[in-house]
Design an enzyme around this catalytic site. Structure first.
Site, PDB file in Angstrom:
ATOM      1  N   GLY A  27       0.826  -1.266  -0.102  1.00 29.38           N
ATOM      2  CA  GLY A  27       0.022   0.005   0.024  1.00 29.38           C
ATOM      3  C   GLY A  27       0.880   1.183  -0.070  1.00 29.38           C
ATOM      4  N   VAL A  59      -1.100   7.208   2.434  1.00 32.62           N
ATOM      5  CA  VAL A  59      -0.206   7.983   3.303  1.00 32.62           C
ATOM      6  C   VAL A  59       0.463   7.359   4.292  1.00 32.62           C
ATOM      7  CG1 VAL A  59      -0.909   9.854   4.764  1.00 32.62           C
ATOM      8  CG2 VAL A  59      -2.819   9.203   3.076  1.00 32.62           C
ATOM      9  N   ILE A  60       0.033   6.226   4.974  1.00 34.22           N
ATOM     10  CA  ILE A  60       0.819   5.547   6.000  1.00 34.22           C
ATOM     11  C   ILE A  60       2.053   4.809   5.485  1.00 34.22           C
ATOM     12  CG2 ILE A  60       1.015   3.623   7.679  1.00 34.22           C
ATOM     13  CD1 ILE A  60      -1.792   4.081   8.398  1.00 34.22           C
ATOM     14  N   GLU A  80       1.993  -1.520  -4.595  1.00 32.92           N
ATOM     15  CA  GLU A  80       0.824  -0.741  -4.508  1.00 32.92           C
ATOM     16  C   GLU A  80      -0.177  -1.253  -5.640  1.00 32.92           C
ATOM     17  OE1 GLU A  80      -1.107   1.964  -3.357  1.00 32.92           O
ATOM     18  OE2 GLU A  80      -2.603   1.393  -4.823  1.00 32.92           O
ATOM     19  N   VAL A 113      -3.136  -0.768   4.053  1.00 30.16           N
ATOM     20  CA  VAL A 113      -3.787  -0.689   2.867  1.00 30.16           C
ATOM     21  C   VAL A 113      -5.295   0.013   3.222  1.00 30.16           C
ATOM     22  CG1 VAL A 113      -2.982  -2.857   1.643  1.00 30.16           C
ATOM     23  CG2 VAL A 113      -4.762  -3.167   3.511  1.00 30.16           C
ATOM     24  N   GLY A 114      -5.091   0.744   4.213  1.00 32.87           N
ATOM     25  CA  GLY A 114      -6.455   1.431   4.559  1.00 32.87           C
ATOM     26  C   GLY A 114      -6.962   0.933   5.997  1.00 32.87           C
ATOM     27  N   ARG A 115      -7.973   1.630   6.524  1.00 36.33           N
ATOM     28  CA  ARG A 115      -8.424   1.386   8.032  1.00 36.33           C
ATOM     29  C   ARG A 115      -9.753   1.316   7.534  1.00 36.33           C
ATOM     30  NH1 ARG A 115      -5.200   2.402  11.916  1.00 36.33           N
ATOM     31  NH2 ARG A 115      -6.860   3.049  13.435  1.00 36.33           N
ATOM     32  N   ALA A 139      -7.631  13.355  12.166  1.00 33.42           N
ATOM     33  CA  ALA A 139      -7.859  13.612  13.398  1.00 33.42           C
ATOM     34  C   ALA A 139      -8.584  14.990  13.433  1.00 33.42           C
ATOM     35  CB  ALA A 139      -6.463  13.822  13.944  1.00 33.42           C
ATOM     36  N   HIS A 151       8.312  39.049   3.614  1.00 37.86           N
ATOM     37  CA  HIS A 151       9.346  38.681   2.740  1.00 37.86           C
ATOM     38  C   HIS A 151      10.590  38.453   3.738  1.00 37.86           C
ATOM     39  CE1 HIS A 151      12.043  38.182  -0.596  1.00 37.86           C
ATOM     40  NE2 HIS A 151      12.952  39.119   0.079  1.00 37.86           N
TER      41      HIS A 151
END
Ligand code: FAD
Ligand code: NAD
Length: 479
Positions: A188, A191-192, A211, A277-279, A327, A451
């Protein structure tokens, strides 16, 4: 029957604990049920985010990033520090300390705000009763006028790679490695996978990511995801797209993974394998009979726009309901629901929830990608500004990446902002505020930015929507 409360929250992750604190601040008699116990058998607050998610992963990302900077980049700045080495035990101890400080902090906030902490597993019964079963197996039932379910999510498991004690692990296991695996497999490239793959790659692992999809990070704007792929593969992450895992086998202290890709059947051996691979929403043993709370076909608790379930007075928030598993999304839902219970008219803008991937460079976005905006029927205009043209990025030795502003051409309204670059996760906040206030690209272009800052790239990207970026060859003369 034990005490009666105005509000009982089930789950003390960033959705639940924020809801409980807000409700108590509003004067509501509030309790929060939590069943998470740490290694010492003590109940801890903070949920996935504080215990095994956002916080420990960011601690390891920060440490490993500093290590790479010291090892590979300080020399370019004229700083000589000799051999740089990593003490994994110390890195882990610091991570654990940050986690325990923060989880302890939530318990302290509960006390300070008068939230009653109920330790044990909560089960929703009919008529807004909650049964709480402690570690000793004893149960106590509480009544409330309102219930907020915030039981979160857990990792998805896949049959070809079942978890083992320490070789095939989920994200929580990957935060606990005691040494750097030589060959690390990651199933996967979401993100993780990218965050934890980056941690261990920086510390020396050979990282292979398998993936299943042919497209890399399909949720991210295409221009940004292409740049992300380029940057991360350059750092040595071997990201194999279109790789479908068909099986795995533990042999001695190695894991052999079988997968298929465009070239047929493949096999690769790893010292550790992370499955990310997801939650999935977590509602195990949560619902008693006739509660009126319904799940959808994917297991999420069904709610309306205000997080109200099918049972009056019972709400659900965070990862256990639809929407991004983030979160801050759960926390904002917690605030909204507490306010509604208190009698206010509260709502949430789901169009302006930022996402950040904490790789280096960071990737951050809010709103629609160019492709999503086109699919949604917008006439799209974009402005892009590369960090290579930013004075501050040059001074920082961080010129990779860009800012992209996506607008509705008919109104000039900003409908998406996408950033890859140093501190993208901080920069995105100004885009979120712009979108929350319905800003146009011109509003952003007419705003004064300090700046030299990286945020000037956001300003320039907004100017670029009309072809008027200052520090870039202009596409058009101002009329
Ligand atoms: P959770 O945090 O999962 O909390 C749910 C709580 O409910 C848990 O404490 C659980 O023990 C408790 N509970 C469950 N059932 C019961 C019951 N029956 N009785 C009592 N208690 C119960 N998100 C970000 O926004 N930024 C990040 O950088 C980020 N990084 C992440 C990194 C990793 C490795 C992981 C795994 C996740 C990350 N996330 C991140 C996602 C984030 O952790 C979740 O979106 C967030 O924790 C969800 O909050 P929640 O309150 O809905 O649920
Ligand atoms: P994800 O959905 O981001 O990525 C999972 C990846 O696994 C996808 O690319 C998917 O195509 C792939 N995949 C699915 N099944 C597969 C299979 N059988 N073989 C190979 N690949 C497969 O999920 P995640 O990375 O597990 O993260 C879970 C959730 O946690 C996400 O929703 C995310 O929002 C949240 N999270 C957020 C952050 C952050 O905000 N920085 C960090 C970590 C996690």
């Amino acid at each position: 029957m034990a005490d009666k409360f105005d509000v009982i929250v089930i789950g003390a992750g960033p959705g639940g604990y924020v809801a409980a604190i807000r409700a108590a601040q509003l004067g509501l008699k509030t309790a929060c049920v939590e069943k998470w116990v740490n290694r010492e058998g003590k109940t801890v607050h903070g949920g996935t985010c504080l215990n095994v998610g956002c916080i420990p992963s960011k601690s390891l990302l920060e440490t490993s990033h500093k290590y790479v900077e010291a090892r590979d980049e300080y020399g370019d700045l004229g700083i000589s520090i000799g051999d740089v080495s990593m003490d994994i035990e110390k890195m882990m101890a610091r991570k654990d300390k940050v986690v325990s400080q923060l989880t302890g902090g939530i318990s302290g906030l509960f006390k300070a705000n008068g939230v009653t902490s109920l330790e044990g597993a909560g089960k929703l019964l009919k008529d807004k009763q909650v049964e709480v079963t402690g570690q000793d197996g004893e149960s106590q039932t509480y009544q409330a006028d309102n219930i907020i379910i915030a039981t979160g999510s857990v990792p998805v498991e896949i049959p070809p790679a079942p978890m083992t004690e320490d070789l095939i692990v989920d994200s929580a296991g990957a935060l606990e490695f005691q040494e750097v695996p030589k060959r690390l497999g990651v199933i996967g490239a979401g993100v993780i996978g990218l965050e934890l793959g980056s941690v261990w790659r920086r510390l020396g692992s050979e990282v292979t990511m398998l993936e299943a999809l042919d497209t890399f990070l399909p949720v991210v704007d295409e221009q940004i995801s292409k740049e992300t792929y380029k940057q991360l593969t350059k750092q040595g992450l071997d990201i194999k797209l279109g790789a479908r895992v068909t099986g795995s086998e533990v042999r001695d202290s190695e894991v052999v993974v079988k997968y298929t890709d465009s070239e047929g059947e493949q096999e690769q051996t790893f010292d550790k394998l992370i499955v990310c691979v997801g939650r999935r929403p977590y509602t195990d043993s949560l619902l008693g009979d006739d509660t009126g709370v319904e799940l959808d076909e994917r297991g999420f608790i069904q709610v309306d726009d205000t997080c109200q379930t099918g049972a009056p007075g019972v709400y659900a928030i965070g990862d256990v309901v639809r929407g991004p598993m983030l979160a801050h999304k759960g926390s904002e839902e917690g605030v909204m629901v507490a306010d509604i219970i208190h009698g206010e008219k509260a709502e949430m803008n789901y169009e302006a929830i930022p996402s950040v991937i904490y790789t280096a460079p960071e990737v951050a976005w809010v709103g629609r990608s160019e492709q999503q905006a086109q699919e949604d029927g917008f006439e799209v205009k974009t402005g892009v500004f590369p960090f290579s043209a930013s004075g501050r990025a040059m001074a920082n030795n961080a010129t990779e990446g860009m800012v992209k502003v996506v607008t509705d051409a008919s109104t000039d309204r900003v409908i998406g902002v996408h950033i890859i670059g140093q501190h993208a996760g901080e920069l995105i906040a100004e885009a979120v505020i712009a979108m929350e206030f319905g800003s146009s690209a011109e509003d952003l272009a007419l705003t004064c930015f300090a700046h030299p800052t990286l945020s000037e790239a956001v300003h320039e990207a907004a100017l670029a929507v009309d072809g008027h970026a200052i520090h870039m060859a202009n596409r058009k003369k101002k009329s």
